[in-house]
Design a protein around this motif. Structure first.
Motif, PDB file in Angstrom:
ATOM      1  N   GLU A  27      47.076  25.091 -48.701  1.00  0.00           N
ATOM      2  CA  GLU A  27      48.144  24.414 -47.959  1.00  0.00           C
ATOM      3  C   GLU A  27      48.542  25.141 -46.680  1.00  0.00           C
ATOM      4  O   GLU A  27      49.484  24.703 -45.993  1.00  0.00           O
ATOM      5  CB  GLU A  27      49.372  24.241 -48.866  1.00  0.00           C
ATOM      6  N   LEU A  28      47.877  26.219 -46.353  1.00  0.00           N
ATOM      7  CA  LEU A  28      48.184  26.899 -45.091  1.00  0.00           C
ATOM      8  C   LEU A  28      47.845  25.975 -43.924  1.00  0.00           C
ATOM      9  O   LEU A  28      46.821  25.285 -43.938  1.00  0.00           O
ATOM     10  CB  LEU A  28      47.395  28.204 -44.980  1.00  0.00           C
ATOM     11  N   PRO A  29      48.680  25.955 -42.892  1.00  0.00           N
ATOM     12  CA  PRO A  29      48.454  24.998 -41.799  1.00  0.00           C
ATOM     13  C   PRO A  29      47.476  25.509 -40.751  1.00  0.00           C
ATOM     14  O   PRO A  29      47.442  26.698 -40.426  1.00  0.00           O
ATOM     15  CB  PRO A  29      49.851  24.834 -41.196  1.00  0.00           C
ATOM     16  N   VAL A  30      46.691  24.585 -40.227  1.00  0.00           N
ATOM     17  CA  VAL A  30      45.918  24.813 -39.006  1.00  0.00           C
ATOM     18  C   VAL A  30      46.352  23.723 -38.021  1.00  0.00           C
ATOM     19  O   VAL A  30      46.730  22.617 -38.426  1.00  0.00           O
ATOM     20  CB  VAL A  30      44.398  24.757 -39.251  1.00  0.00           C
ATOM     21  N   LEU A  31      46.290  24.031 -36.726  1.00  0.00           N
ATOM     22  CA  LEU A  31      46.805  23.131 -35.707  1.00  0.00           C
ATOM     23  C   LEU A  31      45.661  22.491 -34.931  1.00  0.00           C
ATOM     24  O   LEU A  31      44.702  23.169 -34.556  1.00  0.00           O
ATOM     25  CB  LEU A  31      47.717  23.888 -34.746  1.00  0.00           C
ATOM     26  N   ASP A  32      45.776  21.169 -34.696  1.00  0.00           N
ATOM     27  CA  ASP A  32      44.748  20.500 -33.913  1.00  0.00           C
ATOM     28  C   ASP A  32      45.051  20.632 -32.424  1.00  0.00           C
ATOM     29  O   ASP A  32      46.010  21.323 -32.024  1.00  0.00           O
ATOM     30  CB  ASP A  32      44.592  19.040 -34.342  1.00  0.00           C
ATOM     31  N   VAL A  33      44.276  19.949 -31.593  1.00  0.00           N
ATOM     32  CA  VAL A  33      44.395  20.079 -30.148  1.00  0.00           C
ATOM     33  C   VAL A  33      45.765  19.639 -29.642  1.00  0.00           C
ATOM     34  O   VAL A  33      46.225  20.095 -28.590  1.00  0.00           O
ATOM     35  CB  VAL A  33      43.266  19.279 -29.452  1.00  0.00           C
ATOM     36  N   ASN A  34      46.443  18.789 -30.396  1.00  0.00           N
ATOM     37  CA  ASN A  34      47.775  18.323 -30.015  1.00  0.00           C
ATOM     38  C   ASN A  34      48.891  19.151 -30.637  1.00  0.00           C
ATOM     39  O   ASN A  34      50.076  18.820 -30.467  1.00  0.00           O
ATOM     40  CB  ASN A  34      47.946  16.855 -30.420  1.00  0.00           C
ATOM     41  N   GLY A  35      48.513  20.201 -31.348  1.00  0.00           N
ATOM     42  CA  GLY A  35      49.514  21.036 -31.996  1.00  0.00           C
ATOM     43  C   GLY A  35      50.000  20.503 -33.329  1.00  0.00           C
ATOM     44  O   GLY A  35      50.924  21.053 -33.926  1.00  0.00           O
ATOM     45  N   LYS A  36      49.369  19.441 -33.818  1.00  0.00           N
ATOM     46  CA  LYS A  36      49.769  18.849 -35.092  1.00  0.00           C
ATOM     47  C   LYS A  36      49.210  19.672 -36.250  1.00  0.00           C
ATOM     48  O   LYS A  36      48.023  19.982 -36.270  1.00  0.00           O
ATOM     49  CB  LYS A  36      49.267  17.415 -35.181  1.00  0.00           C
ATOM     50  N   PRO A  37      50.031  20.029 -37.240  1.00  0.00           N
ATOM     51  CA  PRO A  37      49.546  20.835 -38.364  1.00  0.00           C
ATOM     52  C   PRO A  37      48.783  19.999 -39.388  1.00  0.00           C
ATOM     53  O   PRO A  37      49.107  18.841 -39.635  1.00  0.00           O
ATOM     54  CB  PRO A  37      50.838  21.409 -38.970  1.00  0.00           C
TER      55      PRO A  37
ATOM     56  N   ILE B 263      33.199  22.712 -38.552  1.00  0.00           N
ATOM     57  CA  ILE B 263      34.560  22.845 -38.032  1.00  0.00           C
ATOM     58  C   ILE B 263      34.736  24.265 -37.510  1.00  0.00           C
ATOM     59  O   ILE B 263      34.224  25.230 -38.094  1.00  0.00           O
ATOM     60  CB  ILE B 263      35.602  22.526 -39.130  1.00  0.00           C
ATOM     61  N   VAL B 264      35.454  24.390 -36.415  1.00  0.00           N
ATOM     62  CA  VAL B 264      35.695  25.692 -35.780  1.00  0.00           C
ATOM     63  C   VAL B 264      37.191  25.994 -35.823  1.00  0.00           C
ATOM     64  O   VAL B 264      38.020  25.108 -35.587  1.00  0.00           O
ATOM     65  CB  VAL B 264      35.208  25.687 -34.316  1.00  0.00           C
ATOM     66  N   ILE B 265      37.526  27.240 -36.127  1.00  0.00           N
ATOM     67  CA  ILE B 265      38.924  27.675 -36.140  1.00  0.00           C
ATOM     68  C   ILE B 265      39.040  28.954 -35.309  1.00  0.00           C
ATOM     69  O   ILE B 265      38.270  29.902 -35.500  1.00  0.00           O
ATOM     70  CB  ILE B 265      39.443  27.928 -37.571  1.00  0.00           C
ATOM     71  N   GLY B 266      39.988  28.979 -34.373  1.00  0.00           N
ATOM     72  CA  GLY B 266      40.262  30.166 -33.578  1.00  0.00           C
ATOM     73  C   GLY B 266      41.657  30.682 -33.872  1.00  0.00           C
ATOM     74  O   GLY B 266      42.501  29.953 -34.418  1.00  0.00           O
ATOM     75  N   CYS B 267      41.929  31.928 -33.465  1.00  0.00           N
ATOM     76  CA  CYS B 267      43.226  32.533 -33.819  1.00  0.00           C
ATOM     77  C   CYS B 267      44.242  32.463 -32.681  1.00  0.00           C
ATOM     78  O   CYS B 267      45.257  33.153 -32.718  1.00  0.00           O
ATOM     79  CB  CYS B 267      43.032  33.980 -34.272  1.00  0.00           C
TER      80      CYS B 267
ATOM     81  N   CYS C 210      38.320  25.748 -24.668  1.00  0.00           N
ATOM     82  CA  CYS C 210      37.223  26.287 -25.475  1.00  0.00           C
ATOM     83  C   CYS C 210      36.121  25.251 -25.650  1.00  0.00           C
ATOM     84  O   CYS C 210      34.940  25.559 -25.522  1.00  0.00           O
ATOM     85  CB  CYS C 210      37.762  26.732 -26.835  1.00  0.00           C
ATOM     86  N   ALA C 211      36.504  24.005 -25.930  1.00  0.00           N
ATOM     87  CA  ALA C 211      35.507  22.938 -26.102  1.00  0.00           C
ATOM     88  C   ALA C 211      34.752  22.683 -24.809  1.00  0.00           C
ATOM     89  O   ALA C 211      33.535  22.471 -24.813  1.00  0.00           O
ATOM     90  CB  ALA C 211      36.189  21.663 -26.577  1.00  0.00           C
ATOM     91  N   ARG C 212      35.462  22.724 -23.686  1.00  0.00           N
ATOM     92  CA  ARG C 212      34.819  22.481 -22.393  1.00  0.00           C
ATOM     93  C   ARG C 212      33.846  23.606 -22.039  1.00  0.00           C
ATOM     94  O   ARG C 212      32.728  23.359 -21.580  1.00  0.00           O
ATOM     95  CB  ARG C 212      35.887  22.351 -21.310  1.00  0.00           C
ATOM     96  N   GLU C 213      34.246  24.833 -22.248  1.00  0.00           N
ATOM     97  CA  GLU C 213      33.416  25.981 -21.869  1.00  0.00           C
ATOM     98  C   GLU C 213      32.174  26.113 -22.750  1.00  0.00           C
ATOM     99  O   GLU C 213      31.147  26.619 -22.300  1.00  0.00           O
ATOM    100  CB  GLU C 213      34.239  27.274 -21.941  1.00  0.00           C
ATOM    101  N   THR C 214      32.264  25.676 -23.984  1.00  0.00           N
ATOM    102  CA  THR C 214      31.149  25.864 -24.914  1.00  0.00           C
ATOM    103  C   THR C 214      30.329  24.602 -25.143  1.00  0.00           C
ATOM    104  O   THR C 214      29.224  24.668 -25.682  1.00  0.00           O
ATOM    105  CB  THR C 214      31.672  26.347 -26.278  1.00  0.00           C
ATOM    106  N   GLY C 215      30.871  23.448 -24.760  1.00  0.00           N
ATOM    107  CA  GLY C 215      30.176  22.197 -25.046  1.00  0.00           C
ATOM    108  C   GLY C 215      30.168  21.870 -26.527  1.00  0.00           C
ATOM    109  O   GLY C 215      29.312  21.111 -26.999  1.00  0.00           O
ATOM    110  N   CYS C 216      31.112  22.425 -27.269  1.00  0.00           N
ATOM    111  CA  CYS C 216      31.138  22.229 -28.726  1.00  0.00           C
ATOM    112  C   CYS C 216      31.519  20.789 -29.064  1.00  0.00           C
ATOM    113  O   CYS C 216      32.597  20.313 -28.677  1.00  0.00           O
ATOM    114  CB  CYS C 216      32.134  23.197 -29.357  1.00  0.00           C
ATOM    115  N   PRO C 217      30.673  20.075 -29.815  1.00  0.00           N
ATOM    116  CA  PRO C 217      30.973  18.680 -30.166  1.00  0.00           C
ATOM    117  C   PRO C 217      31.786  18.547 -31.454  1.00  0.00           C
ATOM    118  O   PRO C 217      32.094  17.426 -31.866  1.00  0.00           O
ATOM    119  CB  PRO C 217      29.581  18.079 -30.351  1.00  0.00           C
ATOM    120  N   TYR C 218      32.135  19.678 -32.074  1.00  0.00           N
ATOM    121  CA  TYR C 218      32.795  19.642 -33.379  1.00  0.00           C
ATOM    122  C   TYR C 218      34.297  19.896 -33.237  1.00  0.00           C
ATOM    123  O   TYR C 218      34.752  20.493 -32.253  1.00  0.00           O
ATOM    124  CB  TYR C 218      32.162  20.683 -34.302  1.00  0.00           C
ATOM    125  N   PRO C 219      35.078  19.458 -34.224  1.00  0.00           N
ATOM    126  CA  PRO C 219      36.531  19.665 -34.168  1.00  0.00           C
ATOM    127  C   PRO C 219      36.880  21.157 -34.131  1.00  0.00           C
ATOM    128  O   PRO C 219      36.264  21.970 -34.834  1.00  0.00           O
ATOM    129  CB  PRO C 219      37.037  19.012 -35.460  1.00  0.00           C
TER     130      PRO C 219
END
Length: 306
Positions: free
Chosen positions: A37-47, A103-107, A116-125
């Protein structure tokens, strides 16, 4: 839990120097239940609950590769994501018998996910865990050691990666301090039907799993990542384009100069002189031809024939 297997010096804050010996034992089900149940935040800051990233709402089997990177400006991690993006494509995952996601998670802060998505061309969430609670609970450590060798997934040199990272920091302005903790390193975790089947925890800042091994864990072949266009090739391409632009510009200047000369009074006069000269030469040639046809010779002023 896996984090308890790491021997920490007394009084340590969890930040190590050097290549740290951590194990690659996958988290147990009990470990996953504690972090579910620990939260991770998406690109919009939604947990989102961590559990929602690797569980399926249907009965369909699901495998999820979760890549934990360092801070969002890390040149080494960006190189890893570039290699993953070109080697493990969404179309390639569709060919697998089991539905598989990456799926990718950064700190850092979620505001830097787009960068990060733009610089790496990463197609994944990409998600963010600025609290770093997931990193700590899943046994990932903190170190600034580079490790003994440059990994195969890095196609930029280390100095180039560092320069790009510094440039991105400067370009980000105030957001430069939101990339995440520079000491934190990550790892790769493969979860199948909600259970961890494999993992790798980084020992140093460049210790991501090499691409062939990651592909094998997913059920793909162990192929090396394809060569990508590097910074130096971009410079050569830009230089060639610049030379072509300069050549086109010189041609344009030359045509413009010719038009200017023709439109000026001096240019018009020169054009008339040239036209008169051509007319005289044509008239003289016609006279010679006509004389030959009549059997007469044309004489010069001194009496000689021509």
């Amino acid at each position: 839990m896996a984090v308890d297997t790491i021997t920490r010096p007394k009084g340590s804050t969890g930040e190590f120097k050097g290549d740290i010996h951590v194990n690659d034992d996958p988290p147990t089900q009990n470990d996953l239940d504690k972090v579910a149940e620990l939260p991770v935040l998406d690109v919009n800051g939604k947990p989102h609950a961590f559990r929602s990233l690797y569980t399926s709402d249907s009965n369909e089997p699901l495998r999820v590769l979760i890549i934990f990177i360092r801070h969002f400006f890390c040149g080494n991690c960006q190189e890893y994501l570039r290699s993953v993006s070109t080697s493990i494509t969404p179309d390639g995952l569709k060919s697998l018998p089991t539905r598989t996601k990456v799926i990718v998670i950064g700190c850092g802060q979620p505001s830097l996910i787009t960068m990060c998505a733009r610089e790496t061309g990463c197609p994944y969430p990409i998600y963010a865990d600025p609290s770093k609670n997931l990193y700590a609970q899943l046994g990932m450590i903190r170190t600034l050691d580079l490790g003994p060798r440059s990994p195969q997934y890095m196609q930029y040199s280390l100095p180039s990666a560092m320069v790009r990272s510094v440039y991105q920091n400067l370009k980000a302005g105030r957001s430069a301090f939101r990339g995440g903790n520079y000491w934190q390193v990550g790892g790769e975790f493969l979860l199948e039907d909600g259970r961890a089947s494999w993992c790798h925890r980084m020992r140093n800042t460049r210790d991501h799993t090499e691409i062939p091994e990651t592909r094998r864990q997913l059920g793909l072949d162990g192929a090396q990542p394809p060569l990508r266009k590097t910074f130096s090739s971009g410079i050569r391409r830009s230089s060639s384009q610049l030379q072509r632009r300069l050549s086109d510009r010189r041609k344009s200047w030359s045509r413009s100069r010719d038009r200017t000369e023709k439109s000026s009074p001096e240019g018009s006069m020169m054009e008339k002189v040239k036209e008169n000269r051509h007319e005289e030469e044509a008239s003289e040639g016609w006279s010679n031809e006509e004389s030959k046809m009549n059997g007469t010779a044309v004489t010069n002023d001194d009496g000689s024939s021509r």
